[in-house]
Enzyme design. Structure first.
Site, PDB file in Angstrom:
ATOM      1  N   ASP A  67       7.762  30.602   9.916  1.00 12.42           N
ATOM      2  CA  ASP A  67       8.816  29.586  10.148  1.00 12.42           C
ATOM      3  C   ASP A  67       8.043  28.466  10.206  1.00 12.42           C
ATOM      4  O   ASP A  67       7.128  28.154  10.094  1.00 12.42           O
ATOM      5  CB  ASP A  67       9.544  30.084  11.439  1.00 12.42           C
ATOM      6  N   ASN A 136      12.500  35.535  25.123  1.00 17.90           N
ATOM      7  CA  ASN A 136      13.595  36.105  25.060  1.00 17.90           C
ATOM      8  C   ASN A 136      13.924  37.198  23.897  1.00 17.90           C
ATOM      9  O   ASN A 136      14.836  37.526  23.416  1.00 17.90           O
ATOM     10  CB  ASN A 136      14.737  35.024  24.401  1.00 17.90           C
ATOM     11  N   HIS A 138      12.653  36.744  20.709  1.00 20.68           N
ATOM     12  CA  HIS A 138      12.673  36.365  19.412  1.00 20.68           C
ATOM     13  C   HIS A 138      11.754  36.775  18.556  1.00 20.68           C
ATOM     14  O   HIS A 138      10.459  37.061  18.730  1.00 20.68           O
ATOM     15  CB  HIS A 138      13.313  34.924  19.236  1.00 20.68           C
ATOM     16  N   GLU A 143      16.760  34.002  17.047  1.00 22.25           N
ATOM     17  CA  GLU A 143      16.881  33.790  18.463  1.00 22.25           C
ATOM     18  C   GLU A 143      18.111  34.907  18.766  1.00 22.25           C
ATOM     19  O   GLU A 143      18.968  35.257  17.899  1.00 22.25           O
ATOM     20  CB  GLU A 143      17.304  32.334  18.697  1.00 22.25           C
TER      21      GLU A 143
HETATM   22  C1  F6R Z   1       5.549  31.746  15.391  1.00 18.63           C
HETATM   23  C2  F6R Z   1       6.910  32.507  15.761  1.00 18.63           C
HETATM   24  C3  F6R Z   1       7.305  32.823  17.329  1.00 18.63           C
HETATM   25  C4  F6R Z   1       6.286  33.027  18.221  1.00 18.63           C
HETATM   26  C5  F6R Z   1       6.739  33.217  19.536  1.00 18.63           C
HETATM   27  C6  F6R Z   1       5.610  33.607  20.628  1.00 18.63           C
HETATM   28  O1  F6R Z   1       5.437  31.591  14.068  1.00 18.63           O
HETATM   29  O2  F6R Z   1       7.536  32.957  14.873  1.00 18.63           O
HETATM   30  O3  F6R Z   1       8.399  33.624  17.144  1.00 18.63           O
HETATM   31  O4  F6R Z   1       5.435  34.376  17.680  1.00 18.63           O
HETATM   32  O5  F6R Z   1       7.599  32.335  19.756  1.00 18.63           O
HETATM   33  O6  F6R Z   1       4.974  32.315  20.793  1.00 18.63           O
HETATM   34  P1  F6R Z   1       3.609  32.410  21.486  1.00 18.63           P
HETATM   35  O7  F6R Z   1       2.723  33.256  20.566  1.00 18.63           O
HETATM   36  O8  F6R Z   1       3.218  30.890  21.475  1.00 18.63           O
HETATM   37  O9  F6R Z   1       3.854  33.111  22.762  1.00 18.63           O
END
Ligand code: F6R
Length: 241
Positions: A67, A136, A138, A143
């Protein structure tokens, strides 16, 4: 789903890096699906160490990231392209042209999503997809929703995601409200999915993913339908199971 419980973040990172490194050795021209965020940083550090000290060779590897924030240029320090350069790409011998991240500055974001989807298909999909997980549930920026979206798409960020990610920005107002994300289709077509989680703030999402019902309200739960998922999570992230 294979669930590996580790003592802490460091052990999670070493085990994840070992799996990725083995793939790179076995298949030097593999396609790595990569994630940003705090979770994979330790694994990337270990891959850098393996490159420097053990000669792990990334010269034929291709990468596709999950992303990117809409509206941020690759030079912006908060962009995911910048993150990947500073946390991995610039420290290993991957060819910059072989690293792919959606372009957040594209004039036509929908066209950029289509280009990215076609690119992933042209590469033959990913050999391994590294994932973190949102509080959440995701994965990528898929989301909680009423449905699973298959293709790469533009999405709005959930309030809890904006809250979680504001730590990387000067203020909450600066967190972009939209992002481009790989859809569930490309993630599910990875040959192996490596889902990493550390810390008690991920415990509910991991519990819902591993033991709850498969629902788009917890997007990671779709991974239960994938034949080859490895969850590496530390004790704290597994504390509710
Ligand atoms: C990042 C991504 C997100 C993160 C998720 C967890 O490229 O796609 O899904 O993996 O938000 O983020 P952290 O690792 O910062 O807790």
């Amino acid at each position: 789903m294979k669930v590996i419980k580790t003592e802490n973040y460091e052990e999670m990172s070493l085990q994840a890096a070992a799996i990725i490194a083995q793939l790179v050795k076995d298949k030097p021209d593999c396609v790595l699906g990569l994630a940003t965020g705090s979770t994979p940083i330790g694994a990337y550090k270990e891959l850098i160490r393996k490159h420097r000290e053990e000669g792990l060779d990334f010269s034929k590897v291709q990468s596709v990231n999950l992303d990117e924030y809409a509206g941020l240029s690759p030079e912006n320090e908060q962009s995911y392209r910048y993150f990947m350069r500073s946390n991995l790409f610039d420290a290993i011998n991957i060819v910059p042209e072989n690293t792919h991240v959606p372009c957040g500055l594209a004039e036509d974001l929908d066209a950029e999503c289509l280009r990215y989807e076609e690119l992933i298909a042209a590469l033959g999909g990913t050999d391994i997809q590294v994932l973190g997980i949102g509080r959440n549930g995701h994965i990528g920026f898929n989301e909680p929703a009423e449905e699973f979206i298959v293709s790469t798409h533009v999405t709005g960020l959930d309030e809890s995601t904006i809250d979680a990610n504001k730590r990387f920005f000067a203020s909450e107002d600066e967190v972009p409200r939209r992002a481009l994300t790989m859809g569930i289709g490309a993630i599910m077509s990875a040959k192996t999915v490596l889902l990493l989680a550390s810390g008690s703030d991920k415990a509910q999402a991991i519990k819902d993913t591993v033991t709850g019902e498969v629902t788009p309200r917890v997007q990671a739960s779709i991974l239960r339908f994938h034949p080859n998922v490895i969850v590496i999570a530390d004790k704290a992230a597994l504390s509710l199971i």
